[in-house]
Design a protein around this motif. Structure first.
Motif: not given
Length: 335
Positions: A207-213, A272-276, A280-283
């Protein structure tokens, strides 16, 4: 992968030497001599597109790219550096992709702010070709651009042409069709070589996708998405758990709620994360930390530049993506 790139450069140099009578020069910010009334074999050429037919009377020497990524990539890959191209600084450091910068040489394209096309600046450059296949708003600008110079639009619509189609159409417009065919064959050979060198990829899910700010997780849920195609060409399979999810307003994308992170678990999980902060929030989420892919080390946090290389494939970005992604995939799938 490196040997494949060296081979491509050698092929193009040899082809350029064989067609020296066409006197193609890579356009820099200073441009090159005007083609004047000199004719060349194979010209004029016509390149049909969704916005109209571009009729190019002679080999272009002064090329402008108004598309976001793939127009300039195609031209540079064929040895012609556009005079100007959009500034992509909001996505890429320095406004240009590293794969384009590496190939453009000492005189990369100058940049212009992408919010609105600088028609007067474009006209002042006296281009003899405008590449616009990768511009989402080309329909509203086509009439003005085509009054300045022959303008090539996409074949089937914005973001619908494959990189092979874009490369070959640019080759036709530039009078470099043989070089374009060889370039496509070379990049496709690199993909096949990467797949053959990694038989363990075959049949493994991803699976692959972006994580927004704000931390919203979106996953690619369509097998026809460019990033999904990249992984599929290496032998992997988009996880069946995401292919049936309802899509967002962006075709091929599905939003994942914090309670259903299990849906993105696969043999390899790529985000893929748009912001650091969003990373951090996701992980930090307990449900994320307990995903099997995360626990066994089969989770990749792909940098934004590489994600763009996969999402907007070109004859330059695909080899870049292979170099960056294949070693990471190999490590993740051995975990």
């Amino acid at each position: 992968m490196t040997s494949g790139l060296v081979g491509r450069r050698g092929v193009l140099k040899a082809a350029a030497g064989a067609s020296a009578g066409l006197a193609f020069a890579a356009c820099s910010s200073g441009g090159s001599a005007d083609a004047g009334g000199v004719s060349a074999p194979g010209f004029p050429v016509e390149v049909k597109g969704v916005e109209g037919t571009a009729t190019i009377p002679r080999p272009p020497r002064r090329v402008v790219s108004v598309g976001q990524y793939r127009d300039a990539d195609a031209a540079v890959a064929l040895g012609v550096v556009p005079l100007i191209t959009p500034d992509l600084g909001k996505f890429l450091p320095g406004g240009r992709s590293p794969w384009l910068t590496a190939e453009a040489g000492a005189h990369p394209p100058e940049l212009f702010a992408d919010a609105q096309l600088p028609f007067e600046r474009i006209a002042a450059l006296k281009p003899d070709l405008i590449l616009g296949t990768d511009r989402p708003t080309l329909a509203q600008d086509y009439k003005t651009l085509s009054a300045i110079a022959p303008t090539v639009s996409s074949a089937d619509g914005y973001n619908k042409d494959t990189w092979q189609v874009t490369t070959r159409r640019a080759g036709t417009a530039l009078g470099r069709s043989p070089e374009a065919d060889r370039l496509v064959a070379d990049v496709e050979a690199q993909i096949k070589a990467a797949k053959a060198a990694n038989p363990a990829f075959a049949g493994r899910t991803f699976t692959i996708g972006p994580v927004t700010g704000d931390g919203t997780i979106t996953t690619i849920s369509s097998v026809t998405d460019a990033s999904a195609v990249f992984f599929a060409q290496l032998g992997l399979v988009l996880s069946p758990k995401v292919t049936s999810l309802p899509q967002t307003s962006i075709p091929g994308r599905s939003q994942i709620s914090p309670e259903r992170l299990d849906l993105i678990d696969a043999d390899v999980l790529v985000l893929t994360y748009t912001t650091p902060g969003s990373r951090a929030q996701t992980e930090a989420q307990p449900l994320f930390q307990h995903l099997p892919a995360v626990r066994r080390g089969s989770y990749l946090a792909l940098d934004l530049t590489t994600a763009i290389a996969l999402a907007f494939p070109s004859a330059l970005s695909v080899p870049y993506g292979l170099r960056e992604v294949v070693p990471q995939l190999s490590g993740a799938l051995k975990a």
